[in-house]
Design a protein around this motif. Structure first.
Motif, PDB file in Angstrom:
ATOM      1  N   GLN A 162      65.009  -8.843 -25.385  1.00 37.14           N
ATOM      2  CA  GLN A 162      64.350  -7.635 -24.869  1.00 37.14           C
ATOM      3  C   GLN A 162      62.860  -7.891 -24.625  1.00 37.14           C
ATOM      4  O   GLN A 162      62.304  -7.462 -23.623  1.00 37.14           O
ATOM      5  N   ALA A 163      62.240  -8.613 -25.549  1.00 35.83           N
ATOM      6  CA  ALA A 163      60.808  -8.924 -25.381  1.00 35.83           C
ATOM      7  C   ALA A 163      60.632  -9.862 -24.191  1.00 35.83           C
ATOM      8  O   ALA A 163      59.716  -9.688 -23.373  1.00 35.83           O
ATOM      9  N   LEU A 164      61.503 -10.840 -24.090  1.00 36.08           N
ATOM     10  CA  LEU A 164      61.394 -11.806 -22.982  1.00 36.08           C
ATOM     11  C   LEU A 164      61.525 -11.110 -21.631  1.00 36.08           C
ATOM     12  O   LEU A 164      60.875 -11.492 -20.659  1.00 36.08           O
ATOM     13  N   ALA A 165      62.337 -10.068 -21.590  1.00 31.13           N
ATOM     14  CA  ALA A 165      62.530  -9.342 -20.327  1.00 31.13           C
ATOM     15  C   ALA A 165      61.234  -8.682 -19.861  1.00 31.13           C
ATOM     16  O   ALA A 165      61.050  -8.442 -18.670  1.00 31.13           O
ATOM     17  N   HIS A 166      60.313  -8.388 -20.794  1.00 26.74           N
ATOM     18  CA  HIS A 166      59.043  -7.754 -20.428  1.00 26.74           C
ATOM     19  C   HIS A 166      57.955  -8.769 -20.064  1.00 26.74           C
ATOM     20  O   HIS A 166      56.892  -8.391 -19.590  1.00 26.74           O
ATOM     21  N   ALA A 167      58.220 -10.040 -20.350  1.00 25.00           N
ATOM     22  CA  ALA A 167      57.136 -11.029 -20.285  1.00 25.00           C
ATOM     23  C   ALA A 167      56.786 -11.418 -18.853  1.00 25.00           C
ATOM     24  O   ALA A 167      57.662 -11.643 -18.020  1.00 25.00           O
ATOM     25  N   ASP A 168      55.478 -11.496 -18.573  1.00 28.27           N
ATOM     26  CA  ASP A 168      55.032 -12.058 -17.299  1.00 28.27           C
ATOM     27  C   ASP A 168      55.106 -13.585 -17.363  1.00 28.27           C
ATOM     28  O   ASP A 168      55.352 -14.235 -16.361  1.00 28.27           O
ATOM     29  N   LYS A 169      54.848 -14.128 -18.551  1.00 30.46           N
ATOM     30  CA  LYS A 169      54.945 -15.586 -18.740  1.00 30.46           C
ATOM     31  C   LYS A 169      55.442 -15.883 -20.141  1.00 30.46           C
ATOM     32  O   LYS A 169      55.135 -15.143 -21.077  1.00 30.46           O
ATOM     33  N   ASN A 170      56.169 -16.998 -20.262  1.00 33.11           N
ATOM     34  CA  ASN A 170      56.508 -17.531 -21.575  1.00 33.11           C
ATOM     35  C   ASN A 170      55.513 -18.642 -21.880  1.00 33.11           C
ATOM     36  O   ASN A 170      55.256 -19.487 -21.019  1.00 33.11           O
ATOM     37  N   ILE A 171      54.982 -18.640 -23.093  1.00 34.59           N
ATOM     38  CA  ILE A 171      54.015 -19.696 -23.422  1.00 34.59           C
ATOM     39  C   ILE A 171      54.463 -20.448 -24.675  1.00 34.59           C
ATOM     40  O   ILE A 171      55.159 -19.896 -25.533  1.00 34.59           O
ATOM     41  N   ILE A 172      54.030 -21.697 -24.751  1.00 32.63           N
ATOM     42  CA  ILE A 172      54.415 -22.546 -25.886  1.00 32.63           C
ATOM     43  C   ILE A 172      53.225 -23.381 -26.331  1.00 32.63           C
ATOM     44  O   ILE A 172      52.367 -23.740 -25.510  1.00 32.63           O
ATOM     45  N   ILE A 173      53.156 -23.638 -27.625  1.00 31.29           N
ATOM     46  CA  ILE A 173      52.177 -24.580 -28.166  1.00 31.29           C
ATOM     47  C   ILE A 173      52.918 -25.910 -28.295  1.00 31.29           C
ATOM     48  O   ILE A 173      53.865 -26.009 -29.096  1.00 31.29           O
ATOM     49  N   PRO A 174      52.551 -26.910 -27.506  1.00 30.86           N
ATOM     50  CA  PRO A 174      53.300 -28.168 -27.549  1.00 30.86           C
ATOM     51  C   PRO A 174      53.237 -28.794 -28.946  1.00 30.86           C
ATOM     52  O   PRO A 174      52.202 -28.724 -29.604  1.00 30.86           O
ATOM     53  N   MET A 175      54.341 -29.351 -29.380  1.00 32.58           N
ATOM     54  CA  MET A 175      54.417 -29.958 -30.718  1.00 32.58           C
ATOM     55  C   MET A 175      54.985 -31.368 -30.600  1.00 32.58           C
ATOM     56  O   MET A 175      55.858 -31.609 -29.770  1.00 32.58           O
ATOM     57  N   GLN A 176      54.505 -32.284 -31.430  1.00 35.72           N
ATOM     58  CA  GLN A 176      54.944 -33.688 -31.344  1.00 35.72           C
ATOM     59  C   GLN A 176      55.678 -34.136 -32.602  1.00 35.72           C
ATOM     60  O   GLN A 176      56.046 -35.312 -32.717  1.00 35.72           O
ATOM     61  N   GLY A 177      55.860 -33.250 -33.560  1.00 34.14           N
ATOM     62  CA  GLY A 177      56.434 -33.680 -34.839  1.00 34.14           C
ATOM     63  C   GLY A 177      57.911 -33.369 -34.953  1.00 34.14           C
ATOM     64  O   GLY A 177      58.578 -33.066 -33.962  1.00 34.14           O
ATOM     65  N   MET A 178      58.411 -33.450 -36.185  1.00 36.24           N
ATOM     66  CA  MET A 178      59.829 -33.209 -36.436  1.00 36.24           C
ATOM     67  C   MET A 178      60.144 -31.703 -36.532  1.00 36.24           C
ATOM     68  O   MET A 178      61.245 -31.292 -36.196  1.00 36.24           O
ATOM     69  N   ALA A 179      59.170 -30.932 -37.002  1.00 30.80           N
ATOM     70  CA  ALA A 179      59.417 -29.484 -37.145  1.00 30.80           C
ATOM     71  C   ALA A 179      59.617 -28.879 -35.760  1.00 30.80           C
ATOM     72  O   ALA A 179      58.956 -29.273 -34.791  1.00 30.80           O
ATOM     73  N   GLN A 180      60.525 -27.906 -35.694  1.00 36.63           N
ATOM     74  CA  GLN A 180      60.830 -27.328 -34.377  1.00 36.63           C
ATOM     75  C   GLN A 180      59.909 -26.180 -34.000  1.00 36.63           C
ATOM     76  O   GLN A 180      59.818 -25.799 -32.845  1.00 36.63           O
ATOM     77  N   SER A 181      59.247 -25.624 -35.012  1.00 36.35           N
ATOM     78  CA  SER A 181      58.336 -24.516 -34.704  1.00 36.35           C
ATOM     79  C   SER A 181      57.214 -24.480 -35.725  1.00 36.35           C
ATOM     80  O   SER A 181      57.310 -25.082 -36.792  1.00 36.35           O
ATOM     81  N   LEU A 182      56.165 -23.723 -35.383  1.00 32.31           N
ATOM     82  CA  LEU A 182      55.053 -23.489 -36.305  1.00 32.31           C
ATOM     83  C   LEU A 182      55.310 -22.199 -37.069  1.00 32.31           C
ATOM     84  O   LEU A 182      56.119 -21.362 -36.630  1.00 32.31           O
ATOM     85  N   ASN A 183      54.599 -22.031 -38.152  1.00 38.36           N
ATOM     86  CA  ASN A 183      54.587 -20.722 -38.800  1.00 38.36           C
ATOM     87  C   ASN A 183      54.023 -19.716 -37.785  1.00 38.36           C
ATOM     88  O   ASN A 183      53.088 -20.038 -37.045  1.00 38.36           O
ATOM     89  N   VAL A 184      54.580 -18.515 -37.767  1.00 40.33           N
ATOM     90  CA  VAL A 184      54.196 -17.532 -36.741  1.00 40.33           C
ATOM     91  C   VAL A 184      52.698 -17.196 -36.795  1.00 40.33           C
ATOM     92  O   VAL A 184      52.058 -16.993 -35.759  1.00 40.33           O
ATOM     93  N   SER A 185      52.116 -17.163 -37.985  1.00 42.35           N
ATOM     94  CA  SER A 185      50.687 -16.804 -38.070  1.00 42.35           C
ATOM     95  C   SER A 185      49.809 -17.944 -37.565  1.00 42.35           C
ATOM     96  O   SER A 185      48.737 -17.708 -37.004  1.00 42.35           O
ATOM     97  N   VAL A 186      50.291 -19.167 -37.740  1.00 41.44           N
ATOM     98  CA  VAL A 186      49.540 -20.322 -37.218  1.00 41.44           C
ATOM     99  C   VAL A 186      49.592 -20.294 -35.687  1.00 41.44           C
ATOM    100  O   VAL A 186      48.577 -20.479 -35.003  1.00 41.44           O
ATOM    101  N   ALA A 187      50.789 -20.035 -35.151  1.00 43.90           N
ATOM    102  CA  ALA A 187      50.939 -19.970 -33.689  1.00 43.90           C
ATOM    103  C   ALA A 187      50.042 -18.869 -33.118  1.00 43.90           C
ATOM    104  O   ALA A 187      49.310 -19.082 -32.139  1.00 43.90           O
ATOM    105  N   ALA A 188      50.061 -17.694 -33.756  1.00 43.78           N
ATOM    106  CA  ALA A 188      49.241 -16.582 -33.259  1.00 43.78           C
ATOM    107  C   ALA A 188      47.764 -16.963 -33.298  1.00 43.78           C
ATOM    108  O   ALA A 188      47.014 -16.700 -32.351  1.00 43.78           O
TER     109      ALA A 188
END
Ligand SMILES: C[S@@+](CC[C@H](N)C(=O)[O-])C[C@H]1O[C@@H](n2cnc3c(N)ncnc32)[C@H](O)[C@@H]1O
Length: 228
Positions: free
Chosen positions: A130-156
């Motif tokens: 539902q949120a994606l349907a509202h988005a003008d753009k999807n954005i990502i913080i590129p990552m080079q390590g083994m973890a698949q994502s960052l902690n949400v507060s770090v990403a924000a």
């Protein structure tokens, strides 16, 4: 800047960016909520939006380190109402969904000098369709390590501080955006919390402040505050 509480608060409020906001979609861990609100305050956001269950308590001062007092928090029952209010605040707003998908844009390629809302997703499940349907753009913080994502507060924080950097360079912190009546309310409550509380109890409007934050009021005001 003169170094009184009044001048410090005024300096902060004069730099608030009412056209930069973050929306927390079902983020539920208190340390994450608190960290995101602190980062939003630190970069000068005025509004924070959150999709949040209506029967649950939002942040306390203890968890947000006091930042919550300086941020206008808008709690929503779902992402649709959150987006509707963000668009109502600013019809030109670009909605950016943080999304760990291959075709998302590197977050540093975005122009954050435009009115911007950044949606961050839930700790486990991420951002909703539902949120994606509202988005003008999807954005990502590129990552080079083994973890698949960052902690949400770090990403924000990373995205908000990129926005701050761009806005500093563009001189956007030099314009005053916050409505004068909101500024007065926040200044009054920040400098004179006990009198502000009494005014609320007696349904009295806050009186004016002089250029040093001292209250300008006649005897009638003080009499009403004491006796009415
Ligand atoms: C722990 S992640 C959620 C992981 C979830 N499994 C997923 O696939 O989205 C929580 C939120 O942090 C943000 N986030 C984490 N890493 C990110 C990254 N590299 N780029 C953009 N956003 C990120 C997004 O808002 C995400 O919804």
């Amino acid at each position: 800047m003169e170094n009184t509480r009044y001048h410090r608060i005024k300096h902060v409020l004069d730099r608030r960016q009412t056209d930069l906001t973050v929306c927390l979609e079902d983020v539920h861990k208190h340390h994450n909520l608190s960290a995101i609100v602190r980062s939003a305050d630190a970069v000068g956001c005025h509004n924070v939006h959150a999709v949040w269950p209506q029967n649950q308590k939002w942040l306390t001062n203890n968890t947000s380190g006091g930042s919550k007092n300086w941020i206008a928090t808008h709690l929503h029952k779902d992402i649709n109402s959150a987006v509707a209010m963000m668009r109502q605040h600013n019809p030109q707003v670009q909605i950016l969904a943080t999304n760990l998908c291959p075709d998302a844009v590197d977050y540093r390629e975005i122009d954050y000098t435009l009115p911007t809302a950044i949606i961050v997703g839930q700790e486990k499940t991420g951002i909703s369709p539902q949120a994606l349907a509202h988005a003008d753009k999807n954005i990502i913080i590129p990552m080079q390590g083994m973890a698949q994502s960052l902690n949400v507060s770090v990403a924000a924080a990373l995205i908000l501080f990129e926005a701050q950097n761009q806005r500093l360079q563009a001189g956007l912190y030099e314009r005053t955006m916050l409505d004068e009546s909101i500024k007065h309310k926040m200044l009054f409550e920040g400098c004179h919390p006990i009198i502000a509380q009494k005014c609320k109890e007696k349904s009295q409007p806050y009186p004016a402040l002089d250029e040093n934050g001292e209250i300008i009021a006649d005897d009638e005001f003080w009499h009403k505050l004491k006796h009415a």
